[in-house]
Design an enzyme around this catalytic site. Structure first.
Site, PDB file in Angstrom:
ATOM      1  N   HIS A 144       0.835  -1.207   0.000  1.00 54.01           N
ATOM      2  CA  HIS A 144       0.000   0.000   0.000  1.00 54.01           C
ATOM      3  C   HIS A 144       0.870   1.258   0.000  1.00 54.01           C
ATOM      4  CE1 HIS A 144      -3.763   2.237   1.179  1.00 54.01           C
ATOM      5  NE2 HIS A 144      -2.843   3.092   1.601  1.00 54.01           N
ATOM      6  N   GLU A 145       1.811   1.334   0.925  1.00 53.25           N
ATOM      7  CA  GLU A 145       2.665   2.519   1.022  1.00 53.25           C
ATOM      8  C   GLU A 145       3.580   2.645  -0.193  1.00 53.25           C
ATOM      9  OE1 GLU A 145       2.056   4.753   3.112  1.00 53.25           O
ATOM     10  OE2 GLU A 145       0.680   3.556   4.313  1.00 53.25           O
ATOM     11  N   HIS A 148       1.730   4.310  -3.012  1.00 54.00           N
ATOM     12  CA  HIS A 148       1.756   5.777  -2.885  1.00 54.00           C
ATOM     13  C   HIS A 148       3.095   6.330  -3.378  1.00 54.00           C
ATOM     14  CE1 HIS A 148      -2.007   6.223  -0.830  1.00 54.00           C
ATOM     15  NE2 HIS A 148      -1.631   5.535   0.241  1.00 54.00           N
ATOM     16  N   ASP A 221      -7.638   7.966   2.427  1.00 55.27           N
ATOM     17  CA  ASP A 221      -7.274   8.336   1.052  1.00 55.27           C
ATOM     18  C   ASP A 221      -8.525   8.594   0.217  1.00 55.27           C
ATOM     19  OD1 ASP A 221      -4.603   7.917   1.720  1.00 55.27           O
ATOM     20  OD2 ASP A 221      -4.672   5.813   1.118  1.00 55.27           O
TER      21      ASP A 221
END
Length: 338
Positions: A144-145, A148, A221
């Site tokens: 997930h990170e 980004h 988000d």
């Protein structure tokens, strides 16, 4: 309360002629002032003190840094660039927080790393190393990170990625990606807003590509993305079908009088237009999501490599991210050649 207000108004602009008397007042809640106080003859001039810009933040930092022992590698200009939106009180607290971090490690001076840690603590919250995630959750958070981060490193006009971590912070953050703006921004184009939305959706897109599922980790988000898309449609006139029309009236200024009660919003358009607005917002978000999914699928090997590195080290700094940036450039060159 009413008697006090009425007497104050009389003394300021009543029946008696007072010469040589100047009334000065200050407040951080001008929205709750009685409109009568703002009429001509009372407080004739309003001086708004906004949040400091990058130069203002630098000067404020220099004032507070004189009181503490600072190492030679500390540059107020760099710290100011990475703290947009900080008030004077925030900057004073930042210096104190950096001093506390230096004290805990028994340092004689405050280094740039201490200031970086202080910014992260103020922005993302306190590290929660005792909050242990299972192996599957760590993989999900890492991808997930990294989604980004890769989105931010691949798209133009996006703030530079400073650090990526899967160490839980604050109340609900299981990981974080910190971006450092290079300058203060006051206007943004549609393309820049769409890129910002793509970066916010990068985490959800990475989960979709790698695990073929959606988790609750993207809740914040999605809230931010929806807000940007709705502003694009209702406030900025960026939707062709609805035209250059503002459907969301500008919020009353603090100095324009008492604002509307909380939760109440006057709607000046029909139900049909409201439906069109909802559809436009949905399409903008869906287009941004499809765009970032396509980008991450092209960079799938970089995504997997970065996530594996993040799982191994838990935190990636600027040096590690430069290596990923080089991989992205090489991959982009290969795609362009094909």
């Amino acid at each position: 309360r009413e008697q006090t207000l009425n007497q104050l108004l009389v003394e300021m602009d009543g029946f008696e002629t007072n010469s040589g008397v100047i009334v000065i007042a200050a407040t951080n809640r001008p929205d709750v002032l009685d409109p009568a106080l703002m009429r001509p003859g009372r407080f004739d001039r309003q001086v708004v003190v906004p949040l400091p810009d990058i130069r203002g933040r630098e000067q404020i930092l220099l004032v507070h840094m004189r009181k503490v022992p600072v190492a030679g590698d500390v540059k107020a200009e760099v710290i100011a660039r990475g703290t947009p939106g900080f008030s004077g009180a925030d900057l004073a607290n930042l210096v104190n927080e950096a001093a506390l971090i230096a004290t805990r490690r028994r340092g004689e001076t405050i280094t740039m790393a201490d200031f970086t840690g202080a910014v992260e603590r103020m922005v993302a919250g306190l590290e929660k190393r005792k909050r242990v995630l299972n192996a599957k959750e760590r993989r999900v958070v890492a991808h997930h990170e990294m989604g980004h981060a890769i989105a931010a490193m691949s798209l133009p006009g996006v703030d530079t990625v400073h650090k990526v971590s899967i160490i839980p912070r604050g109340i609900g953050a299981l990981g974080y990606t910190i971006q450092r703006p290079s300058e203060d921004r006051f206007i943004m184009t549609r393309e820049e807003l769409e890129n910002r939305m793509a970066v916010l959706l990068g985490g959800r897109a990475a989960e979709h590509i790698v695990f073929n599922h959606f988790s609750t980790g993207a809740a914040d988000d999605l809230s931010k993305v929806t807000s940007i898309a709705r502003d694009m449609v209702t406030r900025y006139g960026m939707e062709a079908k609805l035209g250059p029309v503002s459907y969301d009236a500008e919020r009353p200024s603090f100095l324009a009088g008492v604002p509307s009660p909380a939760g109440w919003h006057e709607r000046s358009f029909s139900d049909r237009t409201a439906h069109a607005i909802d559809q436009a917002v949905q399409h903008i978000v869906e287009d941004a999501f499809a765009r970032i999914v396509a980008l991450l699928e092209q960079q799938r090997h970089v995504l997997e490599h970065g996530a594996a590195l993040l799982l191994e080290r838990e935190t990636l700094d600027e040096t590690d991210l430069k290596g990923l940036q080089e991989l992205l450039r090489a991959a982009s060159a290969d795609i362009a050649a094909q």
